[in-house]
Write a protein that holds these residues in place. Structure first.
Motif, PDB file in Angstrom:
ATOM      1  N   PHE A 151      -7.222   2.943  -6.779  1.00 59.24           N
ATOM      2  CA  PHE A 151      -7.473   4.193  -7.493  1.00 59.24           C
ATOM      3  C   PHE A 151      -7.952   5.236  -6.487  1.00 59.24           C
ATOM      4  O   PHE A 151      -8.823   4.947  -5.654  1.00 59.24           O
ATOM      5  N   ALA A 152      -7.405   6.440  -6.579  1.00 64.78           N
ATOM      6  CA  ALA A 152      -7.827   7.540  -5.702  1.00 64.78           C
ATOM      7  C   ALA A 152      -7.801   8.840  -6.494  1.00 64.78           C
ATOM      8  O   ALA A 152      -7.015   8.984  -7.436  1.00 64.78           O
ATOM      9  N   PRO A 153      -8.647   9.802  -6.118  1.00 63.07           N
ATOM     10  CA  PRO A 153      -8.608  11.099  -6.788  1.00 63.07           C
ATOM     11  C   PRO A 153      -7.443  11.941  -6.270  1.00 63.07           C
ATOM     12  O   PRO A 153      -6.934  11.702  -5.176  1.00 63.07           O
ATOM     13  N   VAL A 154      -7.043  12.932  -7.063  1.00 64.32           N
ATOM     14  CA  VAL A 154      -5.966  13.841  -6.657  1.00 64.32           C
ATOM     15  C   VAL A 154      -6.474  15.276  -6.668  1.00 64.32           C
ATOM     16  O   VAL A 154      -6.926  15.776  -7.690  1.00 64.32           O
ATOM     17  N   GLY A 155      -6.418  15.927  -5.511  1.00 66.05           N
ATOM     18  CA  GLY A 155      -6.659  17.366  -5.415  1.00 66.05           C
ATOM     19  C   GLY A 155      -5.370  17.976  -4.889  1.00 66.05           C
ATOM     20  O   GLY A 155      -4.409  18.189  -5.612  1.00 66.05           O
ATOM     21  N   GLY A 156      -5.322  18.194  -3.584  1.00 60.85           N
ATOM     22  CA  GLY A 156      -4.085  18.664  -2.963  1.00 60.85           C
ATOM     23  C   GLY A 156      -3.098  17.545  -2.715  1.00 60.85           C
ATOM     24  O   GLY A 156      -1.921  17.786  -2.460  1.00 60.85           O
ATOM     25  N   GLY A 157      -3.579  16.306  -2.774  1.00 61.15           N
ATOM     26  CA  GLY A 157      -2.679  15.162  -2.696  1.00 61.15           C
ATOM     27  C   GLY A 157      -2.587  14.474  -1.349  1.00 61.15           C
ATOM     28  O   GLY A 157      -1.865  13.488  -1.212  1.00 61.15           O
ATOM     29  N   GLY A 158      -3.324  14.957  -0.345  1.00 64.17           N
ATOM     30  CA  GLY A 158      -3.242  14.337   0.977  1.00 64.17           C
ATOM     31  C   GLY A 158      -3.712  12.898   0.982  1.00 64.17           C
ATOM     32  O   GLY A 158      -3.055  12.012   1.536  1.00 64.17           O
ATOM     33  N   LEU A 159      -4.842  12.637   0.320  1.00 61.87           N
ATOM     34  CA  LEU A 159      -5.380  11.277   0.288  1.00 61.87           C
ATOM     35  C   LEU A 159      -4.487  10.344  -0.516  1.00 61.87           C
ATOM     36  O   LEU A 159      -4.135   9.261  -0.064  1.00 61.87           O
ATOM     37  N   ILE A 160      -4.110  10.768  -1.709  1.00 61.94           N
ATOM     38  CA  ILE A 160      -3.339   9.841  -2.546  1.00 61.94           C
ATOM     39  C   ILE A 160      -1.939   9.630  -1.973  1.00 61.94           C
ATOM     40  O   ILE A 160      -1.382   8.531  -2.063  1.00 61.94           O
ATOM     41  N   ALA A 161      -1.366  10.650  -1.335  1.00 58.88           N
ATOM     42  CA  ALA A 161      -0.056  10.470  -0.698  1.00 58.88           C
ATOM     43  C   ALA A 161      -0.169   9.456   0.436  1.00 58.88           C
ATOM     44  O   ALA A 161       0.642   8.526   0.551  1.00 58.88           O
ATOM     45  N   GLY A 162      -1.191   9.600   1.278  1.00 57.57           N
ATOM     46  CA  GLY A 162      -1.403   8.656   2.371  1.00 57.57           C
ATOM     47  C   GLY A 162      -1.698   7.257   1.860  1.00 57.57           C
ATOM     48  O   GLY A 162      -1.204   6.254   2.391  1.00 57.57           O
ATOM     49  N   THR A 163      -2.504   7.185   0.792  1.00 61.08           N
ATOM     50  CA  THR A 163      -2.844   5.899   0.177  1.00 61.08           C
ATOM     51  C   THR A 163      -1.590   5.211  -0.369  1.00 61.08           C
ATOM     52  O   THR A 163      -1.391   4.003  -0.195  1.00 61.08           O
ATOM     53  N   ALA A 164      -0.741   5.991  -1.029  1.00 60.33           N
ATOM     54  CA  ALA A 164       0.494   5.442  -1.609  1.00 60.33           C
ATOM     55  C   ALA A 164       1.436   4.941  -0.515  1.00 60.33           C
ATOM     56  O   ALA A 164       2.073   3.892  -0.666  1.00 60.33           O
ATOM     57  N   LEU A 165       1.509   5.663   0.600  1.00 62.54           N
ATOM     58  CA  LEU A 165       2.338   5.214   1.726  1.00 62.54           C
ATOM     59  C   LEU A 165       1.795   3.900   2.291  1.00 62.54           C
ATOM     60  O   LEU A 165       2.551   2.963   2.558  1.00 62.54           O
ATOM     61  N   ALA A 166       0.474   3.844   2.468  1.00 66.92           N
ATOM     62  CA  ALA A 166      -0.147   2.628   3.001  1.00 66.92           C
ATOM     63  C   ALA A 166       0.112   1.432   2.074  1.00 66.92           C
ATOM     64  O   ALA A 166       0.454   0.343   2.529  1.00 66.92           O
ATOM     65  N   ALA A 167      -0.030   1.655   0.771  1.00 62.28           N
ATOM     66  CA  ALA A 167       0.188   0.566  -0.185  1.00 62.28           C
ATOM     67  C   ALA A 167       1.649   0.121  -0.177  1.00 62.28           C
ATOM     68  O   ALA A 167       1.941  -1.083  -0.258  1.00 62.28           O
ATOM     69  N   SER A 168       2.561   1.074  -0.057  1.00 62.16           N
ATOM     70  CA  SER A 168       3.983   0.704  -0.079  1.00 62.16           C
ATOM     71  C   SER A 168       4.374  -0.072   1.180  1.00 62.16           C
ATOM     72  O   SER A 168       5.227  -0.949   1.132  1.00 62.16           O
ATOM     73  N   HIS A 169       3.722   0.216   2.309  1.00 64.63           N
ATOM     74  CA  HIS A 169       4.072  -0.447   3.570  1.00 64.63           C
ATOM     75  C   HIS A 169       3.271  -1.719   3.839  1.00 64.63           C
ATOM     76  O   HIS A 169       3.759  -2.626   4.516  1.00 64.63           O
ATOM     77  N   PHE A 170       2.032  -1.784   3.363  1.00 67.29           N
ATOM     78  CA  PHE A 170       1.130  -2.857   3.811  1.00 67.29           C
ATOM     79  C   PHE A 170       0.573  -3.732   2.686  1.00 67.29           C
ATOM     80  O   PHE A 170      -0.406  -4.435   2.893  1.00 67.29           O
ATOM     81  N   SER A 171       1.148  -3.667   1.485  1.00 65.79           N
ATOM     82  CA  SER A 171       0.645  -4.523   0.406  1.00 65.79           C
ATOM     83  C   SER A 171       1.789  -5.292  -0.238  1.00 65.79           C
ATOM     84  O   SER A 171       2.958  -4.963  -0.037  1.00 65.79           O
TER      85      SER A 171
END
Length: 311
Positions: A172-192
């Protein structure tokens, strides 16, 4: 943005950031009826995850660019992050801040050596002021979130979380401009192994929720939320990543944010800012959906104005 790009980013910024701890709470697990792992970016240098993206963005500049400095516009945490990252790397930082930014965040920027230029609190004013400094000083503009090197930097928090806890079902991550959640989603797609990413945002600034429904970028007519770090709208670089990789977005009320913030302060004995409580608030709101799952929550920051607490 590839797995290799994320790995290279993590290696690059490692000497300049903290690998923050992951905390658990038996009591909060009982309240949420699930297994929670809190990635504590409130313990990051300057008190927020944005140190990661700011550091990566500056490290990717040429020597000529570094010589002329960097400029950004930010309501607080990216302002502090860029100031500290620039100071560590010997680069001048010009920080455009809305006049309404919390004093604690302005003080932080000054402490870290950033030069503040105040402007009226609208997106147009922020952008125009930053552009004027670019032209006058020759400084390189670094966007607080809508920029590849910033997104990659922010994604390293989830990478570290997944290294420690590879079997998470959700992050779970918060969404403002989306930098964190975009990076988080990339990390999850590649490393989980199939970990889904859930976004959370206040009803008062729910452009991401609406954008996923409409398929196009949306704006926020007002930004009347206690979560001052989430007042910006998605960008054209963050939105496509969110469309592709974020499974859903949960919206929460101001009262739900305050209650989640209070619970974490009281039960975990750590300081988090309101924006940081939004993911936990979202989980509590829909806890029946996530019962008995393993859930990572990114606690994004702890830069709170202690003279202006909501409880």
């Amino acid at each position: 943005m590839t797995a290799r790009a994320l790995l290279d980013t993590h290696l690059r910024i490692k000497p300049y950031i903290h690998n923050t701890p992951v905390l658990t709470s038996t009591l909060l697990n009982e309240i949420a009826e699930t297994e929670l792992y809190f990635k504590c970016e409130n313990f990051q240098k300057m008190g927020a995850f944005k140190m990661r993206g700011a550091t990566n963005a500056i490290l990717q500049l040429t020597d000529a660019q570094k010589e002329k400095g960097v400029v950004t516009h930010s309501s607080g945490n990216f302002a502090q992050a860029l100031s500290l990252a620039a100071k560590q790397l010997g680069v001048k930082a010009y920080i455009v801040m809305p006049s309404t930014a919390p004093q604690v965040k302005k003080d932080g920027v000054k402490t870290y050596g950033g030069e503040i230029i105040e402007c009226p609190p609208t997106q147009q004013d922020r952008e125009a002021t930053a552009l004027a400094i670019q032209k006058e000083k020759g400084a390189t503009f670094l966007h607080p979130y809508n920029m590849k090197n910033v997104i990659l930097g922010q994604g390293t928090a989830a990478m570290e979380l997944l290294e420690d806890h590879p079997n998470l079902d959700y992050i779970f991550a918060p969404v403002g401009g989306g930098g964190l959640i975009a990076g988080t989603a990339l990390a999850a797609s590649h490393f989980s192994k199939g970990c889904e990413v859930v976004g959370t945002e206040p009803f008062e600034v729910d452009d991401a929720y609406r954008a996923l429904q409409s398929g196009k970028l949306e704006t926020n007519p007002t930004t009347n939320t206690i979560a001052d770090g989430l007042k910006m709208a998605l960008g054209d670089q963050t939105f496509p990543i969110i469309q592709q990789h974020v499974s859903k977005i949960i919206r929460v009320t101001e009262a739900e944010i305050i209650e989640a913030m209070r619970l974490i302060w009281e039960r975990m004995k750590i300081i988090i800012e309101p924006s940081c409580a939004v993911p936990f608030a979202g989980l509590l709101k829909e806890k029946s959906t996530y019962a008995n799952k393993k859930i990572g929550i990114i606690l994004t920051g702890g830069n709170v104005d202690l003279t202006n607490l909501p409880f």
